[in-house]
Design a protein around this motif. Structure first.
Motif, mmCIF file in Angstrom:
data_model
loop_
_atom_site.group_PDB
_atom_site.id
_atom_site.type_symbol
_atom_site.label_atom_id
_atom_site.label_comp_id
_atom_site.label_asym_id
_atom_site.label_seq_id
_atom_site.Cartn_x
_atom_site.Cartn_y
_atom_site.Cartn_z
ATOM 1 N N TYR C 282 55.665 88.561 -8.835
ATOM 2 C CA TYR C 282 56.116 89.935 -8.621
ATOM 3 C C TYR C 282 56.389 90.649 -9.944
ATOM 4 N N THR C 283 56.839 89.888 -10.920
ATOM 5 C CA THR C 283 57.014 90.503 -12.235
ATOM 6 C C THR C 283 55.667 91.035 -12.730
ATOM 7 N N ALA C 306 53.264 90.436 -19.141
ATOM 8 C CA ALA C 306 53.890 89.836 -17.958
ATOM 9 C C ALA C 306 54.378 88.418 -18.232
ATOM 10 N N ILE C 307 53.663 87.687 -19.068
ATOM 11 C CA ILE C 307 54.045 86.285 -19.266
ATOM 12 C C ILE C 307 55.464 86.144 -19.822
ATOM 13 N N PRO C 308 55.758 86.793 -20.943
ATOM 14 C CA PRO C 308 57.142 86.640 -21.407
ATOM 15 C C PRO C 308 58.157 87.232 -20.439
ATOM 16 N N LEU C 309 57.793 88.333 -19.808
ATOM 17 C CA LEU C 309 58.745 88.943 -18.879
ATOM 18 C C LEU C 309 59.008 88.037 -17.682
ATOM 19 N N GLY C 440 61.830 79.358 -15.698
ATOM 20 C CA GLY C 440 61.018 80.280 -16.479
ATOM 21 C C GLY C 440 59.556 79.866 -16.465
ATOM 22 N N ILE C 441 59.319 78.578 -16.580
ATOM 23 C CA ILE C 441 57.937 78.105 -16.553
ATOM 24 C C ILE C 441 57.331 78.322 -15.169
ATOM 25 N N ALA C 442 58.158 78.141 -14.145
ATOM 26 C CA ALA C 442 57.671 78.456 -12.805
ATOM 27 C C ALA C 442 57.271 79.929 -12.748
ATOM 28 N N GLY C 443 58.059 80.768 -13.400
ATOM 29 C CA GLY C 443 57.739 82.190 -13.441
ATOM 30 C C GLY C 443 56.391 82.445 -14.097
ATOM 31 N N ILE C 444 56.152 81.753 -15.193
ATOM 32 C CA ILE C 444 54.853 81.887 -15.876
ATOM 33 C C ILE C 444 53.726 81.455 -14.938
ATOM 34 N N ALA C 445 54.003 80.379 -14.208
ATOM 35 C CA ALA C 445 52.998 79.923 -13.243
ATOM 36 C C ALA C 445 52.691 81.044 -12.259
ATOM 37 N N ALA C 448 50.084 83.301 -13.521
ATOM 38 C CA ALA C 448 48.744 82.728 -13.385
ATOM 39 C C ALA C 448 48.279 82.769 -11.932
ATOM 40 N N LEU C 449 49.159 82.385 -11.025
ATOM 41 C CA LEU C 449 48.743 82.311 -9.627
ATOM 42 C C LEU C 449 48.478 83.692 -9.040
ATOM 43 N N SER C 450 49.151 84.689 -9.579
ATOM 44 C CA SER C 450 48.914 86.039 -9.069
ATOM 45 C C SER C 450 47.458 86.440 -9.297
#
Ligand SMILES: Nc1ncnc2c1ncn2[C@@H]1O[C@H](COP(=O)(O)OP(=O)(O)OP(=O)(O)O)[C@@H](O)[C@H]1O
Ligand SMILES: Nc1ncnc2c1ncn2[C@@H]1O[C@H](COP(=O)(O)OP(=O)(O)OP(=O)(O)O)[C@@H](O)[C@H]1O
Ligand SMILES: NC(N)=O
Ligand SMILES: [Mg+2]
Ligand SMILES: [Mg+2]
Lengths: 379, 231, 534, 250, 400
Positions: C282-283, C306-309, C440-445, C448-450
């Motif tokens: 969503y970010t 988006a990645i760092p955010l 946070g790493i899950a967020g980065i994932a 990618a998944l988006s």
């Protein structure tokens, strides 16, 4: 043997069961005997709802038996419940006979329109009630036995065991979703007509099923009581706390686990069998991992390692779900999620643990010889 | 340096320490003795902050540390060799030692060489996981790990347990060495009477959660003490 | 030189003729305003037959659905979306005519048949364009919709072409068209040879399409070519499968890495892991929305932003969860299941309430769209990037865990929190950082998944089971295990899928995991020895 | 050799165990007669605990033979059946069932049929109660009977483990550092207790406390780097230069 | 003050919330609209919303709650077939009415359900005929999610294709699990299958969540609609809202409604929807129209019957006519299915469909498919006295 039977009847348990059965009896009778206009009349809606809760309670009991007492966290117990449900569902399907929409006397409707030539072999016998009831217990039991036999002998423990139980139920879910499996695919089994000749849609049958569920729950409760209060119960608790150490005392841990796991699966199967005629459908989503996780959640909310806890947790969480989905349809997940978070934070030993702690504080006493709920054993 | 005054400590409903007071001065070894279950370990837990005290005060250099978290106390110089070793099982021996770096400024983050002279076996096993060591090896590691932090107060809970005689002697010598440097206060919990007697400058004897006897080591009446250690 | 002069002459001769037919063109375009698709196809053919390059604009617009008829008079225009309503442009000159309300003009329908016809017409019309890209595209589109009528234009273009690559493409397009024509057999056999050299599935399909009554030598040539191509393809298929496996594996890896921290390292049965992934997705969506609305030119950079955010957003939520809930539960690992399950419900509903229950559109930046073909192997860019990205993230994480004091402290704290505190480690800070890092790493994932999946409140749920499987299969607490586990499951799945089907393949994989764990009860990379038991 | 084997309660021959290349046991041979008590000493890391692990089935030897009562090949049994054969063990680090009471810990250890059904139907008898009370008295845990084992102090847990071993009533007792964490008096008493037990059982004791070993007054085996360094009475082995060098110190 | 209660039984959480929440909103809009017009029979309508949470037994429980406890006079709800199957016995037992708005596999006929979505003959068959006749497709991939709707639809299509002379080797059938996300292999397989030299198309009954990754993969692997068109029956404007449709232009869908259809009724419906939901970007779709039609018909039937009594309303329902949003008039038949037009649309780069073909008039929904042997014998007719599909004797009593 006598000791085993008598052990089941301790005072707390009797009071608990007495209250539970009394309430159920009143509920059933008020539905049957009082006119609908009476303010004390229990609507049929409530009868089937409570019936459903009771089967969930039995299911929760079965999970508590292995998780609370033996430390086996099954994240796939819904599978046994669903298998029991399917066994019952298959019987009910066969009972439909030629009253299906296609009027085929042998084949359930979904088989007719998916062009089955004949009944698959594994459907044989399900037209007989006794056979189906045997399968309700045997199929989940056998699966649990085989699964447990391998897993416990290989010493799969902790999260590894939890995750493969999840894999098991997930695989079963995908398998049962497959239309080719011959269990009706995603739509599952529905449109049941009667059970033992009683119309499933009549109120009397519903009350009967309610009573049957209550009886099954009571029996399950007594069996669990008896098991956990026996030395066997102490052994499995020892396994929970220090499995390796138990082995060095000469206990064959795998057999102890296998026995309790299988027993628990059979109980879950019975719960599923009673659930299906009351809700009118069985479908593969009962195998979904999330369903199994929810069962664990009920137990945790109620208080792991106490039998009342499991029962109360199951009823309470499901009542909350019924209530919230009706009154707060848009935001009820906040309420339920909040309930779970709150329960862990403020009731670390579940509702029953909290109640007991309160009681001990009020009366300043503790049952001699009975430890407070132990610290949660580490996995 | 370390003053414990009148602390009480309870585990749930049962009280384990009743008004315990202790003083540990730098450059001395203070020995705490007592039978099983009298509260020796509990006293140390109170000092390092692993268990809250219900009343009483613990001061380090005159400053109360009651409100401090364990890590703050450690950073102020309290090091702990616990009973039961409490090695980080999956960390290697080297990593176990390096956990002590958290107390040290960046420049001082190294393992003193003389540690390995004291415990040569550790040097051979730097890459082995702590949990794989034998009991005695773990005990040695636990002591070494505490020393890595360059403590000012060293708490040792039965450090000789499970250690071979020759190394017990070595440990004794090290404790003397550390004491003689003069800036470290050492609190030693010990059941091994001879060992304690040889090292102690001061002693305290506990019974049922209370200090029942204390004094200078050279003034100590051995029989008196032994009486409290006997059942 | 002589040829060039001849061509010039020919062109000069044509010019007045074309001029004279300008009205024809307008007329033809005008006629497109009909509901009868067959008729439209006929008109496109007629426009193509004019050979008038000025029709290209109108045809392109037509193909892209930008040709409109004005409701008031039925006249046909190219429409562009304007601030309000639409700008109508002259279909031939492209000049602005007027602005109308969006309901005042009606789109002239186009369907796939028409698009095919237009493509081949456009191909023929743009073969001589100045821009080499356009010429190449024209050749490609002619290859895709071969048309005997275009052979003449192709010959002309081939005569002019200087660029080797484009020339080859044109030759191939010509060969494809020749096969459809009624030219003599020898020419066709030559065409088969050219095509066979190109190879690939499209050629095979073309060759198979030869009519049954084709002359025997042509058939023979085609059969030989097909056999040849098939052999090459079979080899590629294995490579392709391995690649798919790695690609699926990298997605599993991406989804699981965060969990390898929160669950693998910390021991928290983190049921909210999926929701952390979802927050990352969503970010990405929010970042893209902002960019779309305020700086559309930067769209390709959206992921870099988006990645760092996403790391910060999910990480911050993770820290909040740890501080608010998890920290009270250390020593009671199973209770974390209950609490994080609650958290996951709350987060799902929160996202549903804020963003609505439906899918959100997250776009692929241009460098992640499309595919690269290596031989007969198709590799889509989004997946290539995800593979690279997953490995980079994993490597970075290993560096943090093995190479920094924080990594050591994390492991110390999770192995013995009490003792870590006594060693001077700020346990609560380390706990928060560890959970934050995993989240946070899950967020980065999620970022990618988006790029390959739905962005909806259910996103997390669809990955949570797989993530746990991967972590456990690889061995809890072992990042190498997570890596090998993910790739193994991915590749195994992709080798099973072709003959077992997607459903059965998945079931088989699950059964495989169950059986595997019997053999290795602590996962693929199990730690052994006393250390584990204590 | 064959004679030695049949007379023995425990027979280890050429046992080796290695962990990632490190030889914890190196061609270890050891024979113990029936009814014998043996003290094992040796430097930290010598392999004493590993040896017990091998005997109780926790660790499989890479090579070598391990026989119990002359005929039972222990390498072919798992922990539970080895325990059922009559080998009991006290661990170096006390391990008890923390969420159960002291009494229940002892009840679990008490000698009885270990099959699932028998355990399920088991009822506590007078004799069982008596035996547990006896053990509680011996271990001085009478006052703590109904406390959770998890709340005991370190030394109390040591005692509970000894009590559990007594309750198990095995033929062969493996006792790893029983005196650790005990006062000198308790240590002395433990020695008396073990000697008493040894009258009817075979016992292997590992200890670093030389006073204790001396009190036992039995044959001593010194392990070093996974194999036997010396064997004999305590005085003999104490006189051995190597033993002094690697173990006792000067 | 007494109200007429309208039950709304759509999942607002769980996997189906993604689709069903919109339908709940539409119902609220329609009810609000009706109340503005003065309500019904002089009373206000009251929406009773519950959340069955994508949990099938919970659907049954909530249905019973709506009817028995809340005394809802009619219920609009369900999306998946299994949820409908789950509530069916409840509606039959309590003799209440359900309006079901989603395309489905047919093979069902209940006197208590009005099926306002498409039956297979109103969606699948026309779509396949279009591809055959207009695009000249000769080779078919039937790709679906593995559950009853795709299975049944594909069975019907298979029978239909074979009847039209398509050889078995020209049909490839592929099933995937719910939520399938990794489409690499399958898309490559489709590409392969399509390279056999015959014009190939994909008939997709892929459901819900799996569509986004499917279309993304399709777009990225470069399968253009000109080469291998995909026609979908479960992909509407709502599903496309999550995808960049640029690479998908030309792929098709068959529905009874498209948001892009340019009629005054549709304009006004879309306008109301945007005003109600407060977001100009929200799309409309086929099930929304189905609810719109169903609701209008129910309102008309109640007005005509002068009561909300179920049996009376049911009788009044037959023959009700409501103008479609796409033009023409929908009619409720005695088999409880609608006669509606069928539209085929191609995906545009703005996420909308552009109609490329539509039936001349309306097509009557068929509860029982002619392409399933057992089924073709059955008829559905629920006029008084109610008889079950095709059997001789009355199955139910004369009611009320
Ligand atoms: N899993 C393992 N991996 C690596 N080394 C191991 C492992 N298990 C044991 N060891 C090593 O084997 C050796 C023998 O250990 P063991 O515990 O048997 O010693 P011990 O004689 O009981 O010593 P102590 O007197 O200290 O208890 C030690 O050096 C130990 O580090
Ligand atoms: N976690 C706990 N919960 C409850 N009671 C405890 C706990 N830890 C210790 N106790 C009790 O507190 C008292 C003091 O224990 P402590 O561990 O301080 O004794 P100790 O003097 O160190 O004994 P030992 O010599 O055996 O190590 C004992 O009675 C013990 O049983
Ligand atoms: N009815 C459907 N699409 O499940
Ligand atoms: Mg202590
Ligand atoms: Mg040892």
């Amino acid at each position: 043997m006598k000791g085993f039977v008598f052990r089941a009847f301790d005072r707390g348990g009797m009071i608990f069961l007495g209250i539970l059965l009394g309430v159920i009896l009143l509920l059933g009778l008020s539905n049957q005997l009082l006119p609908a206009s009476s303010p004390l009349h229990a609507p049929t809606y409530m009868v089937s709802l409570v019936g459903k809760y009771l089967t969930y309670a039995l299911l929760a009991l079965s999970v508590d038996l292995i998780w609370g007492y033996c430390g086996i966290l099954s994240l796939g117990h819904g599978a046994f419940f669903a298998l029991g449900g399917y066994a019952m569902g298959m019987h009910l399907m066969r009972q439909i006979g030629d009253r299906g929409v296609y009027g085929n006397p042998d084949l359930p409707d979904f088989m007719v329109f998916l062009n089955y030539d004949g009944l698959p072999w594994y459907w044989y016998g399900f037209d007989m009630f006794w056979f189906a009831m045997a399968m309700v217990v045997l199929v989940p039991g056998a699966l649990a036995f085989v699964f447990g036999w391998f897993a416990f002998r290989s010493r799969v423990t902790g999260v590894y065991l939890s995750i493969i139980t999840q894999a098991m139920t997930f695989a079963l879910m995908l398998a049962f979703f497959r239309n080719n499996m011959g269990f009706g695919g995603n739509n599952g089994l529905t449109d049941f007509k009667d059970i033992l000749g009683f119309d499933l849609q009549s109120d009397a049958t519903r009350v009967g099923l309610l009573f049957a569920s209550a009886a099954a729950l009571a029996l399950g409760f007594l069996i669990c009581k008896s098991v956990t209060r026996s030395k066997y119960g102490k052994v499995i608790a020892a396994v929970r706390d220090a499995e390796a150490r138990t082995r060095f005392l000469g206990y064959r841990v795998d057999r102890y686990k296998l026995a309790v796991f299988t027993l628990s699966a059979c109980m879950a199967g019975v719960a599923g069998a009673l659930y299906v005629p009351q809700v009118g459908i069985i479908n593969p989503s009962e195998f979904a991992p999330a369903v199994s996780i929810e069962i664990v959640v009920w137990v945790a909310v109620g208080g792991r390692g106490t039998l009342y806890g499991a029962v109360i947790g199951a009823i309470l969480v499901n009542y909350a779900k019924t209530y919230f989905t009706g009154t707060l349809p848009d935001v009820w997940l906040f309420a339920l999620g909040g309930l779970f978070i709150g329960a862990t934070l403020f009731l670390p030993k579940g509702l029953v643990g909290a109640a007991r702690a309160l009681w001990e504080r009020r009366t300043g006493r503790r049952d001699p010889g009975k430890p407070a709920l132990g610290p949660a054993p580490a996995e | 340096m370390l003053n414990v005054s009148d602390i009480n400590l309870s585990y749930g409903a049962s009280q384990a320490l009743w008004g315990v007071s202790l003083d540990v001065a730098p450059g001395t070894v203070t020995c705490l003795m007592g039978r099983n279950g009298v509260g020796k370990t509990s006293t140390l837990r109170a000092i390092v902050g692993q268990h809250p005290v219900s009343s009483g005060e613990i001061r380090l250099d005159g400053n109360p540390v009651n409100a401090m978290k364990p890590f703050e106390r450690a950073r102020r110089g309290i090091a702990f060799v616990p009973q039961g070793r409490e090695i980080f099982p999956l960390l290697t021996v080297r990593e176990n030692l390096e956990t002590g770096y958290a107390c040290l400024p960046r420049a001082e983050r190294h393992v003193p060489e003389d540690l390995f002279e004291l415990f040569p076996v550790l040097k051979d096993m730097l890459g082995r996981r702590g949990g794989d060591l034998s009991g005695g090896q773990q005990q040695q590691l636990a002591i070494a790990r505490a020393l890595v932090t360059r403590p000012r107060v060293l708490l040792l809970d039965e450090p000789t347990e499970g250690i071979q005689p020759s190394i017990i002697q070595d440990i004794g010598r090290v404790i003397e060495l550390l004491r003689d440097r003069g800036d470290m206060a050492i609190l030693l919990v010990e059941q091994y009477f001879d060992f304690a007697r040889d090292l102690a400058d001061r002693f305290y004897v506990m019974d049922r959660g209370e200090i029942v006897l204390s004094g200078k080591a050279d003034e100590m009446d051995e029989d008196d003490v032994r009486r409290h250690l006997t059942v | 030189m002589a040829r060039f002069l001849a061509l010039l002459f020919a062109l000069c001769l044509c010019l007045p003729a074309i001029e004279a037919r300008a009205d024809d063109l307008t007329g033809l375009i005008e006629q497109l305003n009909t509901d009868d698709y067959a008729e439209k196809e006929a008109i496109v053919a007629k426009i193509a037959a004019t050979g008038d390059a000025r029709a290209a604009g109108a045809l392109t617009a037509f193909r892209d659905g930008d040709l409109y008829s004005r409701k008031s008079d039925g006249k046909v225009f190219i429409a562009r979306k304007a601030e309000s309503g639409r700008d109508l442009l002259d279909p031939i000159t492209g000049e602005f005519v007027e602005n109308v309300g969006s309901r005042d003009a009606r789109r002239i329908g186009v369907n796939n048949n028409l698009r095919r016809a237009i493509d081949s017409a456009l191909g023929a019309l743009t073969l001589l364009a100045k821009d080499p890209k356009v010429r190449r595209a024209a050749a490609a589109s002619l290859f895709g919709s071969p048309d005997p009528e275009a052979i003449a234009s192709l010959d002309q273009a081939i005569a002019n072409e200087r660029d080797e690559a484009i020339l080859e493409a044109m030759m191939q397009a010509r060969a494809a068209s020749v096969l459809r024509s009624d030219l003599d057999t020898a020419t066709k056999v030559e065409a088969v040879r050219i095509l066979a050299e190109k190879g690939g599935r499209d050629v095979m399909s073309m060759l198979k399409r030869l009519p049954a009554d084709a002359p025997p030598e042509l058939r023979q040539a085609a059969v030989a070519a097909i056999g040849d191509i098939k052999d090459r393809l079979a080899l590629w298929a294995t490579a392709q499968n391995i690649y798919y496996g790695i690609s699926l594996g990298s997605v599993l890896l991406m989804a699981a890495i965060g969990l390898a921290i929160t669950f693998g390292v910390m021991g928290v049965i983190n049921m909210a892991h999926g929701e952390m992934v979802m927050l990352g997705a969503y970010t990405t969506f929010v970042v893209q929305e902002v960019i779309r609305n305020h700086a559309p030119g930067l769209f390709d950079g959206s992921l870099a932003l988006a990645i760092p955010l996403a790391f910060l957003v999910s990480g911050a939520v993770g820290v909040a969860i740890e501080r608010g809930i998890i920290r009270y539960l250390y020593g009671r690992p199973l209770e974390t299941l209950l609490a994080t399950w609650g958290v996951s419900l709350v987060l799902q509903q929160a996202v549903r309430t804020i963003f609505g229950p439906t899918n959100q559109e997250v776009g692929n930046p241009s460098f992640m769209s499309g595919a690269v073909e290596i031989g007969a192997m198709t590799m889509t860019y989004n997946r290539i990037w995800i593979i690279c990205f997953a490995f980079v993230v994993l490597a970075a994480l290993m560096l943090v865990l093995r190479g920094t004091p924080l990594g050591l402290q994390m492991r110390a704290v999770t192995q013995n929190r009490r003792m870590a505190g006594a060693m001077g480690i700020r346990t609560d800070w380390v706990d928060a950082m560890t959970f934050g890092l995993g989240s946070g790493i899950a967020g980065i994932a999620g970022v990618a998944l988006s790029q390959i999946d739905n962005v909806s409140p259910n996103l997390g749920q669809s990955y949570i089971v797989d993530s746990f499987m991967v972590v456990v299969f690889g061995g809890v607490g072992n990042l190498w295990g997570t890596l090998v586990g993910a790739l193994t499951l991915g590749i195994a799945n992709k080798f099973l899928e072709p003959f077992a089907g997607a459903v059965l393949a998945k079931i088989l994989i699950l059964v495989f995991i169950i059986l595997f764990i019997q053999k290795r009860p602590r996962g693929l990379f199990a730690l052994k020895g006393r250390a584990v038991e204590s | 050799m064959a004679q030695q084997l049949t007379d023995s309660i425990l027979y280890l021959d050429g046992v080796s165990v290695s962990f990632d290349g490190f030889k914890a046991l190196n061609d270890l041979s050891l024979v113990m007669g029936r009814g014998e008590m043996r003290a094992i000493i040796g430097p930290n890391g010598a392999g004493k605990t590993t040896m017990m692990d091998v005997i109780t089935g926790k660790t499989r030897p890479d090579k070598g033979e391990v026989f119990f009562e002359g005929s039972v090949d222990l390498t072919k049994h798992d922990e539970a059946s080895i325990a059922e054969l009559g080998i009991g063990r006290k661990f170096q680090k006390p391990t008890v069932f923390e969420t159960q009471t002291v009494f229940d810990n002892l009840e679990l250890a008490l000698k009885a049929d270990r099959s699932v059904l028998a355990t399920l139907l088991w009822r506590r008898s007078k004799e069982a109660d008596q035996r547990i009370d006896e053990i509680l008295a011996i271990t001085r845990l009478g006052d703590h009977r109904d406390r959770l084992a998890g709340s005991l102090s370190h030394g109390q847990k040591q005692w509970l483990e000894i009590g559990m071993l007594l309750a198990q009533d095995p033929k062969l007792l493996l006792v790893d550092e029983p005196a650790a964490g005990m006062t000198d008096d308790e240590t002395a008493e433990t020695a008396i207790l073990l000697k008493d037990i040894a009258k009817t059982h075979s016992v292997v004791v590992v200890e670093h406390d030389m006073t204790f070993v001396r009190d036992l007054g039995v044959r001593v085996t010194v392990l070093h780097e996974g194999s036997v360094l010396a064997e004999g009475s305590l005085d003999t082995v104490s006189a051995n230069e190597r033993v002094v060098e690697v173990y006792l110190g000067r | 003050e007494e109200t007429i209660k309208v039950g709304v039984l759509h999942s607002l959480s769980g996997t189906m919330a993604i689709s069903e929440t919109t339908l709940k909103d539409v119902m609220l809009m329609l009810i609000e609209d009706q109340n503005k017009k003065g309500g019904l029979l002089g009373k206000q309508l009251e929406a009773v919303v519950v959340d069955p949470a994508s949990n099938w037994p919970l659907f049954a429980e909530k249905a019973r709650e709506l009817i028995e406890v809340e005394k809802a006079n009619v219920v609009f709800g369900c999306w998946t077939s299994v949820s409908r199957k789950s509530v069916l016995p409840v509606f039959e037992e309590l003799n209440s009415l359900l309006f079901y708005p989603v395309q489905y596999e047919g093979e069902e006929s209940s006197k208590n359900v009005f099926y306002t979505g498409a039956a297979p003959n109103q969606q699948a068959i026309p779509a396949v005929e279009y591809l055959m006749n207009v695009e000249g497709v000769e080779r078919w991939v039937l790709a679906g999610t593995d559950y009853v709707y795709p299975r049944t639809t594909n069975k019907i299509l298979e029978a239909f294709l074979k009847a039209r002379g398509v050889a078995p080797e020209d049909i490839m059938i592929n099933y995937t699990p719910f939520g399938h996300a990794d489409w690499q292999t399958i898309v490559a397989d489709i590409k392969n299958f399509g390279s056999a030299g015959k014009k190939t198309a994909v008939v997709s009954t892929i459901n819900g969540d799996a569509n986004v990754p499917f279309y993304k993969e399709l777009g990225n692997q470069g399968i253009a609609a000109q080469d291998i068109p995909v026609v979908a029956f479960s992909v509407g404007e709502e599903e496309l809202a999550g995808i960049d449709t640029g690479p998908l232009v030309g792929h098709l869908a068959a529905w009874n409604y498209f948001m892009s259809v340019d009629t005054p009724q549709n304009d006004s419906f879309i306008g109301k929807w945007h005003a109600f939901i407060g977001n100009e970007d929200r799309v409309t779709n086929d099930p929304m129209e189905a609810h719109y039609i169903g609701f209008q018909m129910w309102v008309q039937a109640v007005q005509q019957a002068g009561t909300t009594d179920v049996d009376a309303v049911r009788q009044a329902m037959y023959g009700q006519e409501v103008p479609n949003l796409t033009g023409g008039v929908a009619v409720m038949n005695t088999n409880h299915h609608l006669s509606k037009p069928v539209l085929i649309g191609e995906i545009q780069d703005d996420g909308q469909f552009q109609t490329v073909w539509s039936t001349e008039g309306v097509v009557k929904g068929d509860a029982w498919s002619d392409f399933i042997p057992e089924s073709s014998k059955l008829t559905a007719n629920w006029t008084y006295p109610w008889v079950c599909g095709g059997c001789e004797k009355p199955k139910y009593g004369s009611g009320s």
